[in-house]
Design an enzyme around this catalytic site. Structure first.
Site, PDB file in Angstrom:
ATOM      1  N   LYS A   1       3.883  11.111 -11.686  1.00 44.19           N
ATOM      2  CA  LYS A   1       2.956  10.342 -12.556  1.00 44.19           C
ATOM      3  C   LYS A   1       3.852   9.064 -12.738  1.00 44.19           C
ATOM      4  CE  LYS A   1       0.566  13.618 -15.255  1.00 44.19           C
ATOM      5  NZ  LYS A   1       0.279  13.953 -16.825  1.00 44.19           N
TER       6      LYS A   1
ATOM      7  N   HIS B   1       9.691   9.089 -27.835  1.00 45.52           N
ATOM      8  CA  HIS B   1       8.677   9.954 -27.358  1.00 45.52           C
ATOM      9  C   HIS B   1       9.100  11.465 -27.822  1.00 45.52           C
ATOM     10  CE1 HIS B   1       5.543  11.789 -24.736  1.00 45.52           C
ATOM     11  NE2 HIS B   1       6.250  12.206 -23.940  1.00 45.52           N
TER      12      HIS B   1
ATOM     13  N   GLU C   1      11.881  17.816 -24.957  1.00 44.76           N
ATOM     14  CA  GLU C   1      10.828  18.402 -23.862  1.00 44.76           C
ATOM     15  C   GLU C   1      11.301  19.701 -23.102  1.00 44.76           C
ATOM     16  OE1 GLU C   1       8.388  16.622 -22.839  1.00 44.76           O
ATOM     17  OE2 GLU C   1       8.405  14.681 -23.439  1.00 44.76           O
TER      18      GLU C   1
ATOM     19  N   GLU D   1      -3.362  17.274 -12.001  1.00 43.72           N
ATOM     20  CA  GLU D   1      -3.920  17.538 -13.563  1.00 43.72           C
ATOM     21  C   GLU D   1      -5.559  17.852 -13.784  1.00 43.72           C
ATOM     22  OE1 GLU D   1      -1.692  15.684 -16.659  1.00 43.72           O
ATOM     23  OE2 GLU D   1      -3.126  15.801 -18.174  1.00 43.72           O
TER      24      GLU D   1
ATOM     25  N   LYS E   1       8.493  22.777 -14.166  1.00 43.37           N
ATOM     26  CA  LYS E   1       7.607  21.720 -13.945  1.00 43.37           C
ATOM     27  C   LYS E   1       7.242  21.856 -12.327  1.00 43.37           C
ATOM     28  CE  LYS E   1       6.319  17.004 -14.590  1.00 43.37           C
ATOM     29  NZ  LYS E   1       6.432  15.616 -15.257  1.00 43.37           N
TER      30      LYS E   1
ATOM     31  N   ASN F   1       1.492  19.188 -21.596  1.00 42.36           N
ATOM     32  CA  ASN F   1       1.426  18.284 -22.736  1.00 42.36           C
ATOM     33  C   ASN F   1       1.205  18.859 -24.005  1.00 42.36           C
ATOM     34  OD1 ASN F   1       1.170  15.916 -21.285  1.00 42.36           O
ATOM     35  ND2 ASN F   1      -0.949  16.043 -20.528  1.00 42.36           N
TER      36      ASN F   1
ATOM     37  N   ARG G   1      -2.029  21.629 -15.268  1.00 42.51           N
ATOM     38  CA  ARG G   1      -0.768  20.560 -15.658  1.00 42.51           C
ATOM     39  C   ARG G   1      -0.683  20.069 -17.081  1.00 42.51           C
ATOM     40  NH1 ARG G   1       1.661  15.876 -11.814  1.00 42.51           N
ATOM     41  NH2 ARG G   1       3.100  14.936 -13.230  1.00 42.51           N
TER      42      ARG G   1
ATOM     43  N   HIS H   1       1.162  11.643 -29.014  1.00 39.63           N
ATOM     44  CA  HIS H   1       0.706  10.216 -28.539  1.00 39.63           C
ATOM     45  C   HIS H   1       0.200   9.358 -29.943  1.00 39.63           C
ATOM     46  CE1 HIS H   1       0.546  11.551 -24.256  1.00 39.63           C
ATOM     47  NE2 HIS H   1       1.659  10.940 -24.574  1.00 39.63           N
TER      48      HIS H   1
ATOM     49  N   ARG I   1       0.822  -1.163  -0.089  1.00 38.06           N
ATOM     50  CA  ARG I   1       0.108  -0.146   0.020  1.00 38.06           C
ATOM     51  C   ARG I   1       0.888   1.330  -0.173  1.00 38.06           C
ATOM     52  NH1 ARG I   1      -3.553  -3.008   3.706  1.00 38.06           N
ATOM     53  NH2 ARG I   1      -5.290  -3.896   1.991  1.00 38.06           N
TER      54      ARG I   1
ATOM     55  N   HIS J   1       1.580  16.994 -27.382  1.00 35.78           N
ATOM     56  CA  HIS J   1       1.308  15.594 -26.863  1.00 35.78           C
ATOM     57  C   HIS J   1       0.145  14.586 -27.482  1.00 35.78           C
ATOM     58  CE1 HIS J   1       4.620  16.332 -24.267  1.00 35.78           C
ATOM     59  NE2 HIS J   1       4.838  15.141 -23.699  1.00 35.78           N
TER      60      HIS J   1
HETATM   61  P1  NAD Z   1      13.835   4.810 -21.653  1.00 35.01           P
HETATM   62  O1  NAD Z   1      13.641   4.859 -20.251  1.00 35.01           O
HETATM   63  O2  NAD Z   1      13.678   3.739 -22.558  1.00 35.01           O
HETATM   64  O3  NAD Z   1      15.503   5.161 -22.007  1.00 35.01           O
HETATM   65  C1  NAD Z   1      16.006   5.331 -23.090  1.00 35.01           C
HETATM   66  C2  NAD Z   1      17.252   4.375 -23.508  1.00 35.01           C
HETATM   67  O4  NAD Z   1      18.289   4.947 -22.914  1.00 35.01           O
HETATM   68  C3  NAD Z   1      17.038   2.918 -23.019  1.00 35.01           C
HETATM   69  O5  NAD Z   1      17.364   1.966 -23.721  1.00 35.01           O
HETATM   70  C4  NAD Z   1      17.734   2.956 -21.732  1.00 35.01           C
HETATM   71  O6  NAD Z   1      18.623   1.648 -21.199  1.00 35.01           O
HETATM   72  C5  NAD Z   1      18.868   4.052 -21.963  1.00 35.01           C
HETATM   73  N1  NAD Z   1      19.944   4.669 -21.258  1.00 35.01           N
HETATM   74  C6  NAD Z   1      19.172   5.264 -20.092  1.00 35.01           C
HETATM   75  N2  NAD Z   1      19.975   5.960 -19.360  1.00 35.01           N
HETATM   76  C7  NAD Z   1      21.302   5.720 -19.946  1.00 35.01           C
HETATM   77  C8  NAD Z   1      22.334   6.378 -19.834  1.00 35.01           C
HETATM   78  N3  NAD Z   1      22.763   7.243 -19.028  1.00 35.01           N
HETATM   79  N4  NAD Z   1      23.599   6.077 -20.728  1.00 35.01           N
HETATM   80  C9  NAD Z   1      23.181   4.948 -21.755  1.00 35.01           C
HETATM   81  N5  NAD Z   1      21.969   4.224 -21.910  1.00 35.01           N
HETATM   82  C10 NAD Z   1      21.030   4.975 -21.060  1.00 35.01           C
HETATM   83  O7  NAD Z   1      13.391   6.329 -22.180  1.00 35.01           O
HETATM   84  P2  NAD Z   1      13.069   7.864 -21.726  1.00 35.01           P
HETATM   85  O8  NAD Z   1      13.053   8.606 -22.863  1.00 35.01           O
HETATM   86  O9  NAD Z   1      13.878   8.162 -20.496  1.00 35.01           O
HETATM   87  O10 NAD Z   1      11.691   7.621 -20.972  1.00 35.01           O
HETATM   88  C11 NAD Z   1      10.433   7.365 -21.870  1.00 35.01           C
HETATM   89  C12 NAD Z   1       9.329   6.851 -21.139  1.00 35.01           C
HETATM   90  O11 NAD Z   1       9.070   8.031 -19.911  1.00 35.01           O
HETATM   91  C13 NAD Z   1       8.071   6.348 -21.740  1.00 35.01           C
HETATM   92  O12 NAD Z   1       7.573   5.342 -20.995  1.00 35.01           O
HETATM   93  C14 NAD Z   1       7.105   7.551 -21.136  1.00 35.01           C
HETATM   94  O13 NAD Z   1       5.823   7.338 -21.123  1.00 35.01           O
HETATM   95  C15 NAD Z   1       7.883   8.038 -20.085  1.00 35.01           C
HETATM   96  N6  NAD Z   1       7.429   9.397 -19.656  1.00 35.01           N
HETATM   97  C16 NAD Z   1       6.805   9.676 -18.266  1.00 35.01           C
HETATM   98  C17 NAD Z   1       6.652  10.865 -17.918  1.00 35.01           C
HETATM   99  C18 NAD Z   1       5.976  10.991 -16.523  1.00 35.01           C
HETATM  100  O14 NAD Z   1       5.458  12.259 -16.277  1.00 35.01           O
HETATM  101  N7  NAD Z   1       5.995   9.959 -15.652  1.00 35.01           N
HETATM  102  C19 NAD Z   1       6.969  11.950 -18.675  1.00 35.01           C
HETATM  103  C20 NAD Z   1       7.288  11.651 -19.741  1.00 35.01           C
HETATM  104  C21 NAD Z   1       7.855  10.421 -20.195  1.00 35.01           C
HETATM  105  N1  GLY Z   2       4.863  14.861 -18.510  1.00 31.99           N
HETATM  106  C1  GLY Z   2       3.701  15.618 -18.243  1.00 31.99           C
HETATM  107  C2  GLY Z   2       3.270  15.510 -16.701  1.00 31.99           C
HETATM  108  O1  GLY Z   2       3.889  15.193 -15.739  1.00 31.99           O
HETATM  109  O2  GLY Z   2       2.163  16.017 -16.374  1.00 31.99           O
END
Ligand code: NAD
Ligand code: GLY
Length: 377
Positions: free
Chosen positions: A145, A268, A187, A239, A229, A247, A243, A254, A123, A250
């Site tokens: 998120k 992304h 971003e 949101e 942010k 996006n 917030r 998406h 929990r 986005h």
């Molecule tokens: P990711 O986590 O897939 O990382 C991208 C690639 O880089 C992967 O292959 C990873 O292994 C590699 N990598 C990471 N750090 C590294 C480093 N320092 N050196 C070498 N390789 C490295 O992708 P991302 O772009 O970081 O994240 C995308 C995800 O984030 C999506 O699932 C998206 O939905 C999510 N997201 C969430 C939010 C949120 O608010 N929670 C916001 C934007 C995106």
């Molecule tokens: N990435 C958009 C948010 O965190 O609201």
């Protein structure tokens, strides 16, 4: 080591974001100062673990904090019920307790998955985000998120669960592939386009420094993005309103990612770049924003090597109807209406809840015709 410390000021759930070159080696001390964790459970992926897990574990050892780790396959596919089940199973087998701490060492995939696991296990456990991609440092690690993907769509099962600390080491980005760096840059530029025209211009003029060295420009770009942010999240954690501004681009992004099958064909941040250009085009088409601003935005993304139109994206094989259908399923959509973040110019974004579908269709028709995607409608 020059380190900046920001605060996300949420009543009862406030936390620090620590940004600087080398902060990973100090993680043990930061975590020890945060709470008397009996043990830390680290979640990472193969790519990150082989480069940076040792620095983290050494620092925990120095601070006298026990630890174990689960290293998962890299990639979006790890944000699934299957991997969540496996991960929470490992944590329970390790007799994880409420007083223990989960540490997400990785990009947005690891952060979203580990944050979700922390939110539901027993929990709710505390967790620390140690983002290792530029995208995660400026966006996904801040704001709480968390989610996994399901066949119905991306991020559809998850919860808001704020981290207890974010440690963004700007030097770990030196091992990140340049394509991933650019995706994070999109971003950063997005924050300027939303609410700070001067920052947008500064980012556009410092692309090389932000992408290529862990120096002052990279730190400033990350700190400014996190500050923006943090202010938005403080005002609207769940949101209900503003917030959604985060996006920008986005709704289109998406849809682009969905058409690309979340395959890595389009990252992304790449989809966000193209999506921001389309959002500014739509704003110009509706007479809300100067046409010149749409042209500037396109030029800024293109100069950074990011897609600024469908012509810059791989073949998606999607039609105008496909896009509209996917956009209707967007989390922001309400009462069957398409919701977009539009702009009255660079730095002046707003949420538009009543965008006329025919205007979006006109834009898509033109954009798809200029691009490489086949036109099936
Ligand atoms: P990711 O986590 O897939 O990382 C991208 C690639 O880089 C992967 O292959 C990873 O292994 C590699 N990598 C990471 N750090 C590294 C480093 N320092 N050196 C070498 N390789 C490295 O992708 P991302 O772009 O970081 O994240 C995308 C995800 O984030 C999506 O699932 C998206 O939905 C999510 N997201 C969430 C939010 C949120 O608010 N929670 C916001 C934007 C995106
Ligand atoms: N990435 C958009 C948010 O965190 O609201």
């Amino acid at each position: 080591m020059s380190v900046e410390r920001l605060r996300v000021d949420l009543a009862g759930r406030a936390y620090d974001i620590v940004v600087g070159a080398g902060v990973l080696a100090d993680a043990g001390r930061e975590i020890a100062a945060l709470k008397r964790a009996r043990r830390v459970f680290i979640v990472s992926d193969d790519n990150v673990a082989k480069r940076h897990l040792g620095t983290l574990t050494q620092s925990l050892d120095t601070a006298g904090i026990a630890h174990e780790a689960s290293v998962l396959p890299p990639g979006e596919a790890s944000k699934s019920f299957g991997v969540l089940e496996q991960l929470t199973g490992q944590m329970l087998d390790a007799n994880i307790e409420r007083g223990d701490l989960i540490v997400a060492l990785g990009g947005g995939v690891i952060g979203d998955l580990a944050g979700f696991a922390a939110g539901i296990l027993k929990r709710g456990l505390d967790y620390v985000q140690v983002p290792t991609t530029l995208l995660a440092q400026v966006d996904s690690s801040v704001g709480g998120k968390t989610a996994i993907d399901v066949p119905q769509g991306k991020n559809l099962v998850g919860l808001f669960h704020q981290p207890s600390l974010v440690l963004a080491d700007t030097a770990v980005l030196d091992t990140l592939p340049v394509r991933e760096m650019r995706a994070g840059y999109a971003e950063i530029l997005k924050y300027g386009l939303i609410g700070d025209a001067a920052f947008a211009e500064w980012v556009a003029n410092n692309t090389h420094a932000i992408l290529s060295t862990s120096g002052a420009e990279r730190t400033k770009a990350i700190v400014t993005s996190c500050r923006m942010k943090a202010r938005v999240v403080e005002a609207d954690e769940r949101e209900a309103g503003q917030r959604a501004l985060l996006n920008l681009g986005h709704t289109f992004a998406h849809a682009i990612e969905a058409c690309a099958g979340y395959s890595g064909k389009v990252l992304h941040g790449e989809a966000v770049a193209a999506g921001c250009c389309l959002a500014f085009d739509l704003s110009a088409q509706l007479g809300l924003s100067p046409v010149e601003d749409a042209a500037r935005v396109r030029q800024w993304f293109a100069r950074a090597g990011l897609p600024a139109s469908f012509a810059d994206l791989p073949e998606l094989g999607a039609s105008e109807d496909d896009f509209i259908e996917i956009m209707r399923q967007d989390k922001k959509a309400s009462g069957g209406k398409l919701v977009f973040v539009l702009a009255r110019g660079v730095g002046r974004a707003f949420v538009a809840r009543d965008v006329d579908e025919s205007a979006v269709r006109t834009l898509l028709r033109t954009a798809l015709a200029q691009g490489s995607s086949p036109k099936r409608s």
